[in-house]
Design a protein around this motif. Structure first.
Motif, PDB file in Angstrom:
ATOM      1  N   LYS A  77       3.306 -11.175  -1.952  1.00 30.88           N
ATOM      2  CA  LYS A  77       4.664 -11.513  -2.062  1.00 30.88           C
ATOM      3  C   LYS A  77       5.310 -10.850  -1.253  1.00 30.88           C
ATOM      4  N   ASP A  78       6.788 -10.768  -0.941  1.00 32.13           N
ATOM      5  CA  ASP A  78       7.457 -10.081   0.035  1.00 32.13           C
ATOM      6  C   ASP A  78       8.186  -8.821  -0.967  1.00 32.13           C
ATOM      7  N   LYS A 134      10.338  -6.146  -1.456  1.00 27.14           N
ATOM      8  CA  LYS A 134      11.638  -5.868  -1.028  1.00 27.14           C
ATOM      9  C   LYS A 134      11.986  -4.302  -0.727  1.00 27.14           C
ATOM     10  N   LYS A 138       2.782  -5.438   3.955  1.00 26.28           N
ATOM     11  CA  LYS A 138       3.478  -6.061   4.872  1.00 26.28           C
ATOM     12  C   LYS A 138       3.793  -5.289   6.277  1.00 26.28           C
ATOM     13  N   HIS A 141       9.280 -11.214   6.653  1.00 29.73           N
ATOM     14  CA  HIS A 141       8.905 -10.943   5.324  1.00 29.73           C
ATOM     15  C   HIS A 141       7.563 -11.336   4.981  1.00 29.73           C
ATOM     16  N   GLY A 142       6.976 -10.668   3.676  1.00 28.05           N
ATOM     17  CA  GLY A 142       5.852 -11.168   3.218  1.00 28.05           C
ATOM     18  C   GLY A 142       4.592 -10.415   3.724  1.00 28.05           C
ATOM     19  N   ASP A 143       3.400 -10.323   2.855  1.00 29.24           N
ATOM     20  CA  ASP A 143       2.390  -9.692   3.288  1.00 29.24           C
ATOM     21  C   ASP A 143       1.229 -10.891   3.510  1.00 29.24           C
ATOM     22  N   GLU A 178       1.406  -4.485  -1.567  1.00 29.16           N
ATOM     23  CA  GLU A 178       2.132  -5.506  -0.763  1.00 29.16           C
ATOM     24  C   GLU A 178       3.055  -5.151   0.173  1.00 29.16           C
TER      25      GLU A 178
END
Length: 317
Positions: free
Chosen positions: A90-91, A93, A136, A84-86, A132
Motif C-alpha cells: 500500500k501507500d 502516508k 516505497k 505514491h505506493g510501494d 511498505e
C-alpha cells in the motif's frame, strides 16, 4: 505552544504587546520603552538559545509548530509531484516522496511526514513508517538512479513503526535492504535531519554522501525517554539520559557522524519557515556542486568509507 524554558521570553513579549497596544490606544509616546524592551527580549533570546541543554534541544525538535518535510519541500522546490505506493502492499502516508525542481534541476525528495492535528497524526502514523514506507522510499531512490536525478532525504521520525503487523511484513528486512542499496546508489545522496532522528527508522533513509543536521535536532539509536525507561525503569530521568546519549547536532559533528550543522533562525526553525527553507536550499545546492565533481564510483567508495570508519577505535598497546 510555549516550552518551559521559553516562558520568560514569552512573558516579556506579552508585556511588549501590551505596551504597544497602550501606546496605540491612548496615543502615548512609549517608543523609548518599547525599544528598550525589544532589545532586552533579543538579548534574552540569544542567551537562552545559545545555552540550551540537550533535553531542551530534544523538546525544540518536537515543537508543535516545527516545519515538517512537506513544508520544506514546497518552499524549496517548484512543481513538486508526490509519488505514491510501494507496488506491493500500500501507500504508507508516514513516508512521502516525489520529484521537485530546485533551481532548474530535478531532485527526488524523500522524507518522513508527521501530522499537525489528531486526524493527520493518525493518517501519518506519527511519522513512523511501516515496511511498505521504506520499500516505497527505495523504489523512488531506484527511480531517481535510473533517470540520473540526485536524492535529498528529510529525516524526522521517532522511529520505525514497532507494531506486530509491521514486524510480520518484514520491518527489519526492509530497513536493512535500504541501508545496503543506498550505499550503492550512483547518484548524489544528501540526507538532512530536520527534527527527530531515532534509531533504524531514521537510518533507513539516512545513508548519504552528505549528512547534515539542523541546529535543534537530535540523532540517536534511542530516544531519551526510552533510554530512561530501560536504565532507570522510569521516564523521570530523560534529561540525564539525553546528556549521556550525546545526541545533539554538535555532539554528532564532534564524533564525526555527520558532515555539518545547518543553523536555524533564533528561536528555532518554526520561527521563520522561509529563511530556514532558503538556508536548507543553499546547503543542498552547495553540496550537489561538490558531489557533481566526483564520478559515481568515487562517490560510492567515499560513501562506504565514511560509514565504515564510524565507531572504529584504535588502541595503543
Amino acid at each position: 505552544m510555549v516550552l518551559e524554558f521559553e516562558k520568560p521570553i514569552a512573558d516579556l513579549e506579552l508585556k511588549l504587546q501590551e505596551m504597544k497596544d497602550l501606546a496605540k490606544g491612548r496615543d502615548v509616546d512609549l517608543s523609548a520603552d518599547i525599544q528598550s524592551l525589544e532589545e532586552k527580549i533579543q538579548i534574552l533570546k540569544k542567551e537562552t538559545f545559545q545555552n540550551l541543554t540537550r533535553w531542551q534541544r530534544v523538546q525544540l525538535s518536537r515543537h508543535a509548530d516545527r516545519p515538517y518535510a512537506l513544508d520544506y519541500i514546497y518552499e524549496i522546490s517548484n512543481d513538486f509531484v508526490e509519488l505514491h505506493g510501494d507496488r506491493n502492499v500500500k501507500d504508507d502516508k508516514a513516508m512521502i516522496g516525489g520529484l521537485g525542481d530546485v533551481d532548474g534541476r530535478t531532485v527526488m525528495f524523500i522524507g518522513q511526514q508527521k501530522g499537525r492535528n489528531t486526524k493527520q497524526r493518525q493518517e501519518r502514523n506519527f511519522g513512523m513508517a511501516n515496511p511498505e514506507g521504506y520499500r516505497k522510499a527505495l523504489r523512488l531512490m531506484k527511480m531517481a538512479e535510473k533517470f540520473g536525478k540526485p536524492i535529498v532525504t528529510l529525516i524526522d521520525t521517532p522511529g520505525a513503526f514497532p507494531g506486530l503487523e509491521a514486524e510480520e511484513r518484514g520491518q527489519g528486512e526492509a530497513i536493512a535492504k535500504n541501508l545496503k542499496e543506498m550505499f550503492k546508489l550512483k547518484v548524489p545522496v544528501i540526507c538532512i535531519i530536520i527534527g527527530e532522528g531515532a534509531s533504524g527508522g531514521a537510518l533507513g533513509i539516512a545513508i548519504g554522501d552528505k549528512v547534515y543536521m539542523l541546529e535543534n535536532t537530535w540523532y540517536s539509536v534511542i530516544s531519551p525517554e526510552s533510554c530512561s525507561s530501560i536504565l532507570w525503569r522510569s521516564w523521570d530521568y530523560k534529561e540525564q539520559a539525553a546528556e549521556a546519549l550525546k545526541l545533539t547536532a554538535s555532539d554528532m559533528l564532534e564524533n564525526k557522524l555527520i558532515d555539518g550543522i545547518i543553523p536555524e533562525p533564533l528561536g528555532g526553525a518554526h520561527k521563520n519557515l522561509k529563511d530556514m527553507s532558503q538556508t536548507i536550499k543553499e546547503k543542498i545546492i552547495e553540496a550537489l556542486g561538490e558531489l557533481d565533481k566526483l564520478k559515481p564510483e568515487k562517490r560510492i567508495d567515499a560513501r562506504i568509507d565514511k560509514f565504515c570508519s564510524m565507531g572504529v577505535v584504535n588502541e595503543n598497546k
